[in-house]
Motif scaffolding. Structure first.
Motif, mmCIF file in Angstrom:
data_model
loop_
_atom_site.group_PDB
_atom_site.id
_atom_site.type_symbol
_atom_site.label_atom_id
_atom_site.label_comp_id
_atom_site.label_asym_id
_atom_site.label_seq_id
_atom_site.Cartn_x
_atom_site.Cartn_y
_atom_site.Cartn_z
ATOM 1 N N ASP A 20 2.500 -19.878 -7.217
ATOM 2 C CA ASP A 20 1.370 -19.414 -8.029
ATOM 3 C C ASP A 20 0.633 -18.283 -7.313
ATOM 4 O O ASP A 20 0.270 -17.261 -7.924
ATOM 5 C CB ASP A 20 0.387 -20.564 -8.289
ATOM 6 N N ASP A 21 0.418 -18.474 -6.023
ATOM 7 C CA ASP A 21 -0.295 -17.467 -5.240
ATOM 8 C C ASP A 21 0.531 -16.189 -5.099
ATOM 9 O O ASP A 21 -0.014 -15.085 -5.093
ATOM 10 C CB ASP A 21 -0.647 -18.034 -3.863
ATOM 11 N N LEU A 22 1.853 -16.326 -4.980
ATOM 12 C CA LEU A 22 2.718 -15.152 -4.942
ATOM 13 C C LEU A 22 2.557 -14.322 -6.208
ATOM 14 O O LEU A 22 2.488 -13.092 -6.153
ATOM 15 C CB LEU A 22 4.177 -15.584 -4.779
ATOM 16 N N MET A 23 2.475 -14.960 -7.339
ATOM 17 C CA MET A 23 2.315 -14.247 -8.600
ATOM 18 C C MET A 23 1.006 -13.454 -8.611
ATOM 19 O O MET A 23 0.962 -12.309 -9.085
ATOM 20 C CB MET A 23 2.388 -15.226 -9.762
ATOM 21 N N SER A 24 -0.046 -14.041 -8.076
ATOM 22 C CA SER A 24 -1.320 -13.316 -7.968
ATOM 23 C C SER A 24 -1.198 -12.135 -7.021
ATOM 24 O O SER A 24 -1.739 -11.049 -7.276
ATOM 25 C CB SER A 24 -2.423 -14.263 -7.488
ATOM 26 N N PHE A 25 -0.468 -12.332 -5.918
ATOM 27 C CA PHE A 25 -0.269 -11.269 -4.934
ATOM 28 C C PHE A 25 0.523 -10.111 -5.541
ATOM 29 O O PHE A 25 0.194 -8.937 -5.322
ATOM 30 C CB PHE A 25 0.459 -11.834 -3.718
ATOM 31 N N LEU A 26 1.550 -10.416 -6.309
ATOM 32 C CA LEU A 26 2.342 -9.372 -6.959
ATOM 33 C C LEU A 26 1.481 -8.555 -7.923
ATOM 34 O O LEU A 26 1.559 -7.327 -7.956
ATOM 35 C CB LEU A 26 3.516 -9.993 -7.709
ATOM 36 N N THR A 27 0.670 -9.235 -8.713
ATOM 37 C CA THR A 27 -0.183 -8.552 -9.686
ATOM 38 C C THR A 27 -1.191 -7.652 -8.987
ATOM 39 O O THR A 27 -1.466 -6.542 -9.450
ATOM 40 C CB THR A 27 -0.912 -9.580 -10.559
ATOM 41 N N ALA A 28 -1.718 -8.112 -7.867
ATOM 42 C CA ALA A 28 -2.733 -7.349 -7.140
ATOM 43 C C ALA A 28 -2.135 -6.256 -6.264
ATOM 44 O O ALA A 28 -2.889 -5.472 -5.670
ATOM 45 C CB ALA A 28 -3.575 -8.288 -6.280
ATOM 46 N N SER A 29 -0.798 -6.165 -6.202
ATOM 47 C CA SER A 29 -0.135 -5.230 -5.287
ATOM 48 C C SER A 29 0.852 -4.335 -6.035
ATOM 49 O O SER A 29 2.065 -4.432 -5.842
ATOM 50 C CB SER A 29 0.583 -5.993 -4.167
ATOM 51 N N PRO A 30 0.359 -3.441 -6.896
ATOM 52 C CA PRO A 30 1.261 -2.569 -7.640
ATOM 53 C C PRO A 30 1.862 -1.451 -6.799
ATOM 54 O O PRO A 30 2.746 -0.742 -7.266
ATOM 55 C CB PRO A 30 0.368 -2.011 -8.746
ATOM 56 N N SER A 31 1.378 -1.274 -5.591
ATOM 57 C CA SER A 31 1.956 -0.299 -4.660
ATOM 58 C C SER A 31 1.979 -0.909 -3.269
ATOM 59 O O SER A 31 1.324 -1.928 -3.010
ATOM 60 C CB SER A 31 1.134 0.998 -4.641
ATOM 61 N N GLN A 32 2.724 -0.283 -2.356
ATOM 62 C CA GLN A 32 2.766 -0.783 -0.985
ATOM 63 C C GLN A 32 1.403 -0.672 -0.311
ATOM 64 O O GLN A 32 1.077 -1.469 0.580
ATOM 65 C CB GLN A 32 3.833 -0.040 -0.165
ATOM 66 N N TYR A 33 0.597 0.278 -0.732
ATOM 67 C CA TYR A 33 -0.738 0.441 -0.140
ATOM 68 C C TYR A 33 -1.650 -0.722 -0.552
ATOM 69 O O TYR A 33 -2.431 -1.232 0.261
ATOM 70 C CB TYR A 33 -1.335 1.771 -0.568
ATOM 71 N N HIS A 34 -1.528 -1.148 -1.801
ATOM 72 C CA HIS A 34 -2.284 -2.322 -2.233
ATOM 73 C C HIS A 34 -1.784 -3.580 -1.522
ATOM 74 O O HIS A 34 -2.579 -4.449 -1.159
ATOM 75 C CB HIS A 34 -2.160 -2.496 -3.742
ATOM 76 N N ALA A 35 -0.468 -3.678 -1.327
ATOM 77 C CA ALA A 35 0.085 -4.841 -0.629
ATOM 78 C C ALA A 35 -0.480 -4.949 0.777
ATOM 79 O O ALA A 35 -0.835 -6.046 1.242
ATOM 80 C CB ALA A 35 1.609 -4.757 -0.595
ATOM 81 N N VAL A 36 -0.568 -3.826 1.474
ATOM 82 C CA VAL A 36 -1.118 -3.822 2.834
ATOM 83 C C VAL A 36 -2.594 -4.209 2.816
ATOM 84 O O VAL A 36 -3.060 -5.002 3.649
ATOM 85 C CB VAL A 36 -0.905 -2.446 3.487
ATOM 86 N N ALA A 37 -3.349 -3.657 1.879
ATOM 87 C CA ALA A 37 -4.774 -3.993 1.783
ATOM 88 C C ALA A 37 -4.966 -5.476 1.495
ATOM 89 O O ALA A 37 -5.847 -6.130 2.078
ATOM 90 C CB ALA A 37 -5.443 -3.152 0.702
ATOM 91 N N ASN A 38 -4.153 -6.037 0.607
ATOM 92 C CA ASN A 38 -4.260 -7.458 0.297
ATOM 93 C C ASN A 38 -3.817 -8.327 1.464
ATOM 94 O O ASN A 38 -4.406 -9.384 1.723
ATOM 95 C CB ASN A 38 -3.433 -7.775 -0.949
ATOM 96 N N ALA A 39 -2.787 -7.893 2.186
ATOM 97 C CA ALA A 39 -2.368 -8.621 3.387
ATOM 98 C C ALA A 39 -3.479 -8.629 4.420
ATOM 99 O O ALA A 39 -3.768 -9.673 5.037
ATOM 100 C CB ALA A 39 -1.106 -7.990 3.964
ATOM 101 N N ALA A 40 -4.111 -7.481 4.623
ATOM 102 C CA ALA A 40 -5.203 -7.392 5.592
ATOM 103 C C ALA A 40 -6.357 -8.311 5.213
ATOM 104 O O ALA A 40 -6.934 -9.003 6.065
ATOM 105 C CB ALA A 40 -5.681 -5.947 5.687
ATOM 106 N N GLU A 41 -6.684 -8.344 3.931
ATOM 107 C CA GLU A 41 -7.775 -9.208 3.476
ATOM 108 C C GLU A 41 -7.451 -10.677 3.728
ATOM 109 O O GLU A 41 -8.307 -11.447 4.195
ATOM 110 C CB GLU A 41 -8.031 -8.973 1.988
ATOM 111 N N ARG A 42 -6.235 -11.080 3.450
ATOM 112 C CA ARG A 42 -5.844 -12.464 3.661
ATOM 113 C C ARG A 42 -5.861 -12.815 5.150
ATOM 114 O O ARG A 42 -6.275 -13.918 5.535
ATOM 115 C CB ARG A 42 -4.455 -12.711 3.075
ATOM 116 N N LEU A 43 -5.401 -11.905 5.988
ATOM 117 C CA LEU A 43 -5.394 -12.170 7.418
ATOM 118 C C LEU A 43 -6.808 -12.234 7.985
ATOM 119 O O LEU A 43 -7.098 -13.046 8.868
ATOM 120 C CB LEU A 43 -4.571 -11.100 8.135
ATOM 121 N N GLU A 44 -7.681 -11.378 7.495
ATOM 122 C CA GLU A 44 -9.077 -11.433 7.946
ATOM 123 C C GLU A 44 -9.704 -12.784 7.600
ATOM 124 O O GLU A 44 -10.464 -13.352 8.392
ATOM 125 C CB GLU A 44 -9.869 -10.286 7.334
#
Length: 432
Positions: free
Chosen positions: A15-39
């Motif tokens: 379920d969370d992966l699906m949210s991550f995919l939706t929030a990450s339409p580009s590699q730049y968004h993926a990195v920003a979302n990864a950083a937020e989760r790690l913080e």
């Protein structure tokens, strides 16, 4: 193969992966979302231009579409080895050209290039948004995501191509893949002016851009029993998401005798040769600086690298029910069969016998089933960041992943259980 057991990550991970995919339409968004989760997990961002200290805890650096994160446990020596999960953030798609405004016959279009080995036909007749990053004249960057039906690549009607269903669809990358986004005369600067207005930026403030269309159809469970999951960018945000979850969980484990790492690179789909790709210096620089910041010498660096293992995770091919003859007769990875070990003796994958033992041990500790993928001898084998990582840094590397269908399509398909089975395997690897 081991039998399944109770897992620390479960269907909620998917379920969370699906949210991550939706929030990450580009590699730049993926990195920003990864950083937020790690913080949120207690990691802190370091700047590459700053001096690094020897403090323990979780740290990460970002550069463009890449992120390297690691956790230094209490008492880690300078020669402490690393346990690395490798992945990539980019996906095959369409990318906006430097002069984006084009069109003809009264249609306004966006000029795009084809990035990576995308399945062109899967981009036809889809409602597409637009995402990526804008760079302003002062050097600052702004992520942008127009997540609504903005453009479309229309297919030619069957009435005007009667042979399409008998002779196959033939697409020219230059002539047939430019999306439409309106009617009227072409006006230079229209697209960027539109994005400036969307982002409440002054007209003329954008100096550069890295933009890409994306399908706005959200991820979804599929099948009578919802045992499948369809979504965009599974190759390879599925692995990035699992790596983030595993690293965050590993950082809470006491007594680690190694340093767990997540290395998610850009540009895997076109060869990895960039400053943010696996064939660039980013990972090596980060690992060396971690050693040296803890007072290490070159000898400590050599000892650390010699004891390091990388689990390179990228999607692989599930057996296709309509094209089973394209697969090796005795290697048929199946959806929800657990992660796959990817093997190629010609080093398109980096796995060897000792690497197999590392992977199998992690699966057994996690109680996760596993499978093996090898190409049909008559078919060329793809590759990933595993061999590059092994050769560039001299570290043992094992190539694994999740078996999917429709790889490099605008929308791919996997078993709904496989994402959390992969995450559990990664965690077992990081905590061992």
């Amino acid at each position: 193969m081991s039998s399944p057991a109770a897992a620390r990550f479960d269907r909620g991970h998917t379920d969370d992966l699906m949210s991550f995919l939706t929030a990450s339409p580009s590699q730049y968004h993926a990195v920003a979302n990864a950083a937020e989760r790690l913080e949120k997990a207690g990691f802190r961002q370091l700047a590459e231009t700053d001096a690094w200290d020897a403090t323990t805890g979780g740290k990460f650096v970002t550069r463009g579409g890449a992120i390297i994160a690691w956790y230094v446990p209490e008492g880690a020596a300078a020669h402490t080895p690393f346990r690395i999960i490798g992945a990539h953030t980019d996906s095959p798609n369409l990318r906006v050209k430097p002069l984006p405004d084009t069109g003809s016959q009264g249609w306004r279009q966006i000029a795009v290039e084809v990035y990576g080995g995308t399945l062109l036909n899967t981009w036809l007749d889809r409602d597409l948004g637009l995402a990526g990053r804008l760079t302003l004249h002062d050097g600052t960057e702004r992520l942008v995501n127009i997540d609504r039906a903005l453009m479309r690549v229309p297919q030619l009607a069957v009435h005007l191509d009667r042979s399409v269903n008998t002779e196959g669809l033939k697409l020219d990358k230059q002539r047939h893949m430019q999306p439409i986004w309106g009617l009227g005369d072409v006006q230079e600067g229209d697209l960027i002016a539109f994005l400036e207005d969307e982002e409440n930026l002054p007209r003329g403030s954008v100096a550069g851009w890295d933009l890409m269309p994306h399908s706005i159809e959200p991820p979804a469970y599929l099948g009578r029993d919802r045992e499948l999951m369809a979504g965009p960018r599974l190759d390879n945000l599925l692995s990035v998401h699992a790596g983030i979850a595993a690293l965050a969980a590993a950082s809470a484990i006491e007594g680690l005798d190694h340093i767990p790492v997540l290395a998610a690179f850009d540009h895997e789909e076109n060869g990895s040769q960039s400053d943010t790709g696996a064939d660039g210096p980013l990972l090596g620089n980060v690992l060396e600086r971690s050693v040296f910041s803890r007072g290490g010498s070159y000898e400590d660096r050599a000892r650390a690298f010699a004891g390091t293992i990388c689990l390179s995770s990228d999607t692989g091919h599930a057996v296709h029910p309509n094209y089973a003859e394209r697969h090796d007769p005795s290697h048929h990875p199946r959806a929800n069969g657990g992660p796959i070990l990817k093997v190629n003796v010609n080093q398109r994958y980096a796995t060897d016998g000792s690497g197999r033992a590392v992977f199998v041990s992690a699966c057994e500790r996690a109680g996760v089933p596993w499978q093996t993928f090898v190409s049909n001898n008559s078919m060329p084998c793809g590759t990933t960041i595993g061999p590059i990582t092994a050769a560039r840094h001299g570290i043992q590397t094992v190539d694994i992943g999740v078996a999917i269908l429709s790889m490099h399509s605008a929308r791919e398909l996997c078993g709904a259980d496989d994402p959390y089975l992969l995450a559990n395997t990664m965690l077992a690897f990081l905590e061992s």
